[in-house]
Design an enzyme around this catalytic site. Structure first.
Site, PDB file in Angstrom:
ATOM      1  N   LYS A   1       0.699  -1.255   0.021  1.00  0.00           N
ATOM      2  CA  LYS A   1      -0.016  -0.048  -0.006  1.00  0.00           C
ATOM      3  C   LYS A   1       1.043   1.223  -0.168  1.00  0.00           C
ATOM      4  O   LYS A   1       1.766   1.306   0.696  1.00  0.00           O
ATOM      5  CB  LYS A   1      -1.075  -0.037   1.371  1.00  0.00           C
ATOM      6  CG  LYS A   1      -2.201   0.814   1.072  1.00  0.00           C
ATOM      7  CD  LYS A   1      -2.965   0.497   2.230  1.00  0.00           C
ATOM      8  CE  LYS A   1      -4.366   1.260   2.148  1.00  0.00           C
ATOM      9  NZ  LYS A   1      -5.612   1.009   2.846  1.00  0.00           N
TER      10      LYS A   1
ATOM     11  N   GLU B   1     -19.571  -5.118   9.795  1.00  0.00           N
ATOM     12  CA  GLU B   1     -20.543  -4.200  10.598  1.00  0.00           C
ATOM     13  C   GLU B   1     -21.549  -4.994  11.229  1.00  0.00           C
ATOM     14  O   GLU B   1     -22.007  -5.225  12.316  1.00  0.00           O
ATOM     15  CB  GLU B   1     -21.138  -3.178   9.974  1.00  0.00           C
ATOM     16  CG  GLU B   1     -20.056  -2.125   9.591  1.00  0.00           C
ATOM     17  CD  GLU B   1     -19.074  -2.229   8.614  1.00  0.00           C
ATOM     18  OE1 GLU B   1     -19.150  -2.987   7.940  1.00  0.00           O
ATOM     19  OE2 GLU B   1     -17.975  -1.369   8.364  1.00  0.00           O
TER      20      GLU B   1
ATOM     21  N   ARG C   1     -25.559  -1.299   7.348  1.00  0.00           N
ATOM     22  CA  ARG C   1     -25.554  -2.913   6.935  1.00  0.00           C
ATOM     23  C   ARG C   1     -26.233  -3.677   8.112  1.00  0.00           C
ATOM     24  O   ARG C   1     -26.189  -5.193   7.749  1.00  0.00           O
ATOM     25  CB  ARG C   1     -23.840  -3.268   6.810  1.00  0.00           C
ATOM     26  CG  ARG C   1     -23.610  -2.863   5.721  1.00  0.00           C
ATOM     27  CD  ARG C   1     -22.657  -3.816   4.930  1.00  0.00           C
ATOM     28  NE  ARG C   1     -22.514  -3.484   3.751  1.00  0.00           N
ATOM     29  CZ  ARG C   1     -21.226  -4.051   3.110  1.00  0.00           C
ATOM     30  NH1 ARG C   1     -20.283  -4.536   3.503  1.00  0.00           N
ATOM     31  NH2 ARG C   1     -21.175  -3.711   1.764  1.00  0.00           N
TER      32      ARG C   1
HETATM   33  C1  LIG Z   1     -18.903  -1.755   4.857  1.00  0.00           C
HETATM   34  C2  LIG Z   1     -17.664  -0.877   4.868  1.00  0.00           C
HETATM   35  N1  LIG Z   1     -17.137  -0.618   6.019  1.00  0.00           N
HETATM   36  C3  LIG Z   1     -16.014   0.217   6.091  1.00  0.00           C
HETATM   37  C4  LIG Z   1     -15.382   0.912   4.988  1.00  0.00           C
HETATM   38  C5  LIG Z   1     -14.518   1.980   5.190  1.00  0.00           C
HETATM   39  N2  LIG Z   1     -13.227   1.248   4.504  1.00  0.00           N
HETATM   40  C6  LIG Z   1     -12.912   1.987   3.172  1.00  0.00           C
HETATM   41  S1  LIG Z   1     -11.631   1.131   2.602  1.00  0.00           S
HETATM   42  C7  LIG Z   1     -11.334   0.259   4.109  1.00  0.00           C
HETATM   43  C8  LIG Z   1      -9.870  -0.729   3.946  1.00  0.00           C
HETATM   44  C9  LIG Z   1     -10.373  -1.638   2.722  1.00  0.00           C
HETATM   45  O1  LIG Z   1      -9.132  -2.548   2.761  1.00  0.00           O
HETATM   46  P1  LIG Z   1      -8.760  -3.276   1.507  1.00  0.00           P
HETATM   47  O2  LIG Z   1      -9.958  -3.808   0.736  1.00  0.00           O
HETATM   48  O3  LIG Z   1      -7.634  -4.153   1.971  1.00  0.00           O
HETATM   49  O4  LIG Z   1      -8.095  -2.237   0.356  1.00  0.00           O
HETATM   50  P2  LIG Z   1      -6.845  -1.395   0.568  1.00  0.00           P
HETATM   51  O5  LIG Z   1      -7.227  -0.023   1.004  1.00  0.00           O
HETATM   52  O6  LIG Z   1      -5.952  -1.985   1.420  1.00  0.00           O
HETATM   53  O7  LIG Z   1      -6.271  -1.394  -0.901  1.00  0.00           O
HETATM   54  C10 LIG Z   1     -12.026   0.546   4.829  1.00  0.00           C
HETATM   55  C11 LIG Z   1     -12.525  -0.210   6.027  1.00  0.00           C
HETATM   56  C12 LIG Z   1     -16.180   0.555   3.702  1.00  0.00           C
HETATM   57  N3  LIG Z   1     -15.603   1.239   2.626  1.00  0.00           N
HETATM   58  N4  LIG Z   1     -17.231  -0.255   3.589  1.00  0.00           N
END
Ligand SMILES: Cc1ncc(C[n+]2csc(CCOP(=O)(O)OP(=O)(O)O)c2C)c(N)n1
Length: 649
Positions: A291, A377, A405
């Protein structure tokens, strides 16, 4: 073009990209240069607007490879969550839009069908892409359309239950479909949980150790779960040969596994994707990435690899340019720690967002009293029910939009059992640059129907502290405390309190009762002043607890000629609706006008711009209120016709 020429003409390759076909034509050397140019571009542009810089820097090569192997838009490229689709936007000819990324009228921070035929999923909530992919693959199979479906999903998103429900179905259906797992070991902070365990048993592949080290370095030392996750995800603890190989796990299920591949090696990713494309069934391509790759401030940012700076930042340091201010989140985090110091039964729960919700502050003080459940969630809510059944008082801190959700879990698992769980909803109301799927405008409506659930909407830092304490003191059912994004409003002391309702302003005349919900208290005061100039008296109240409707509010309503409610949530089933119903039930026949957010999809912009579009400024509300009350003067109550504001919803 040679590498040397490319360097001399930095930005030229990128500037010439009008669509995926331009990327398909490039040589390996050109692609490397293009990747570097894209990184420079992303850093330069996003540093001016804010946005998801870390995630996008990590998927440059993955995205280029996807566009070279597949033919978008005929083939469908899906991005789970969608925050990592900037490179896709660049490749599909939208570079020019980045000057206004996430700004009013400019590019969305997520895929957007209105922007491009290459975009499909607009929802920014995580863990949905595999389900969309399952459905699309089924549809194309049934219709006999030879299209590939490719879904990129992060290891963080894979902690969400929907992904696993989708995998189960994808395996059973057996349709051709490619799942690109972007495994950077992180959500915001290091990804937690054991589910991704089976993705890799890297020790079986010694050549992979080096890359593993890179990933390991990216995992900051988290007070929560970083190390265990790392060990589980990569089966380090499990020894060598007997570790469950991901091939076995997925192939037992019926999904072909390819990988792990170095996600920053375009040729390697391409060859894995080509193999996957021609396989003829569901395939997982497991790519390991870093990342923030290629940008030191992001790679070295322990908190979240510069996941998503909300506003402009300094390119050298990655630090926000805006002067720091006290945010609602800080006030909550600070008070929660104080409460937890006093009450050993109070624990924190976060769904992969310890930092952004402030739960990390509690974790630093009481590391054993915080549970990061991953992007889950629904599980967070029911797990909190279990914690409460076990004698604790959980405080579940999530963004307002994400609690949607877990409606059924809040309704039946928590509320029906009358369990003391406090949900703290950050970023409630209109949030702004992240657009419609991130607005926290549904909570008061949706959760307002839950029996026994109490909802508080604090107006400033003092009331947030007070209402949070009141919420965790409730021991016979769930509570919600909801507050908006950004800098906390200046404290606005009450003139007096009637029951649980704060009276913020009153005058000799009692023409209008203005019910200002939460952070609209300041607006209410301004409206009162403006309306007073027209000779009318306005009583401004902050109900504090909006569900159930305080009985005192109905009594106050009975003493006025007109009730006006203003809330930062959808009007349908909102606080205004609930008060109107309570007044009807009590036979209080004072007309009521409810101002709030129309139930619609409101495009991104700043919070102030969107509120202005909706007529939710002091000036607009004062004009409305003056109009309504003067019409009441002019004619009998029954004859006052609904007007544009009433039709807005
Ligand atoms: C249902 C939900 N909960 C929380 C989030 C907030 N959120 C956005 S990106 C993220 C992390 C995503 O991690 P990953 O899928 O590994 O992608 P990366 O950013 O590491 O590329 C979170 C928790 C969300 N978008 N949707």
């Amino acid at each position: 073009m040679s590498v040397e020429e490319g360097r001399a003409n930095h930005g030229r390759l990128l500037g010439a990209i009008r669509g995926p076909q331009d990327v398909k034509r490039m040589t390996a050397e050109q692609l490397d240069i293009l990747a570097a140019e894209i990184r420079d571009f992303l850093i330069a542009k996003v540093s001016r607007t804010g946005g998801h810089v870390g995630p996008n820097l990590g998927v440059v090569e993955l995205t280029l490879a996807m566009h070279r192997v597949f033919d978008s838009p005929r083939d469908r490229l899906l991005f789970d969550t969608g925050h990592q689709a900037y490179v896709h936007k660049i490749v599909t000819g939208r570079q020019d839009g980045f000057d206004k990324l996430r700004q009013r009228g400019g590019l969305s921070g997520y895929p957007s069908q209105a922007e491009s035929e290459h975009d499909l999923i607009e929802n920014s909530h995580a863990s949905t892409a595999l389900s969309y992919a399952d459905g699309l693959a089924k549809a194309y199979a049934l219709r006999g359309e030879p299209r590939s479906v490719v879904a990129m999903v992060g290891d963080g998103a894979l902690t969400g239950g929907m992904c696993w429900e989708a995998l189960n179905n994808i395996a059973t259906a057996g349709n051709p479909l490619v799942i690109v797992v972007n495994d950077n070991g992180r959500s915001y902070s290091p990804t937690i949980g054991g589910l991704a365990d089976h993705l890799s048993s890297l020790r079986l592949n010694p050549g992979y150790e080096k890359m593993l080290d890179t990933v390991k370095d990216a995992l900051g030392s988290t007070p929560l779960v970083g190390r265990p996750m790392y060990e589980v995800l990569h089966a380090v603890k499990k020894g060598i040969k007997d570790a469950v190989a991901p091939q076995a796990m997925f192939e037992d299920l019926g999904i072909k596994y390819v990988g792990p591949v170095d996600g920053h090696d375009i040729a390697a990713v391409e060859s894995a994707l080509r193999a996957a494309k021609h396989f003829g069934g569901p395939v997982i391509v497991h790519a390991v990435t870093r990342k923030g790759y290629g940008y030191r401030p992001a790679e070295e940012d322990e908190a979240d690899c510069l996941h998503g700076p909300g506003s402009a930042f300094d390119v050298e340091t990655g630090k926000l340019l805006a002067a720091p201010s006290v945010k609602w989140t800080h006030v909550f985090a600070d008070e929660l720690v104080k409460i937890a110091d006093e009450r050993p039964d109070v624990v924190g729960v976060t769904a992969a967002m310890a930092g952004p919700t402030g739960i990390a502050t509690l974790a630093r003080k009481h590391p054993h009293r915080v549970y990061d459940v991953g992007i889950a969630e629904q599980h967070a809510a029911t797990s909190a029910a279990g914690l409460a059944m076990g004698g604790l008082h959980p405080v579940v801190a999530v963004y307002a939009t994400f609690l949607n959700r877990a409606f059924d879990q809040v309704l039946l698992d928590v509320a029906m059992h009358k369990l003391p769980v406090t949900f703290v909803l950050d970023r409630a109301g209109i949030t702004g640059p992240d657009g419609p799927s991130h607005y926290g405008i549904w909570d008061m409506s949706v959760f307002g129907v839950v029996p026994g659930l109490r909802i508080a909407a604090p107006r400033d830092s003092a009331s947030l502290r007070e209402e949070l304490r009141e919420a965790v003191a409730v021991d016979d059912g769930p509570t919600i405390v909801r507050f908006p994004t950004g800098t906390v409003a200046a404290d606005l002391p009450a003139v007096r309190r009637v029951g649980t309702v704060d009276v913020l302003a009153e005058s000799a005349r009692t023409d209008v009762l203005l019910v200002a919900v939460g952070s609209f208290a300041g607006l209410g005061m301004e409206v009162a002043a403006r309306v007073a100039e027209q000779g009318y008296g306005v009583t401004v109240v902050d109900p504090r607890w909006v569900r159930p409707v305080p009985a005192e509010l109905v009594e106050l309503a009975a003493g006025h000629r007109l009730v006006v409610t203003v809330e930062d949530g959808v009007r349908v089933g909102g606080v205004g609706d609930a008060i109107a119903q309570a007044m009807r039930d009590a036979d209080v026949r004072v007309p009521l006008r409810d101002l709030g957010v129309p139930a619609d999809w409101h495009p991104h912009g700043t919070r102030a711009q969107i509120l202005a579009d909706l007529g939710l400024t002091a000036q607009d509300v004062a004009r409305d209120v003056t109009g309504w009350i003067s019409r009441l003067d002019a004619q009998p109550v029954e004859d006052v016709q609904p007007d544009k504001a009433a039709a807005k919803n």
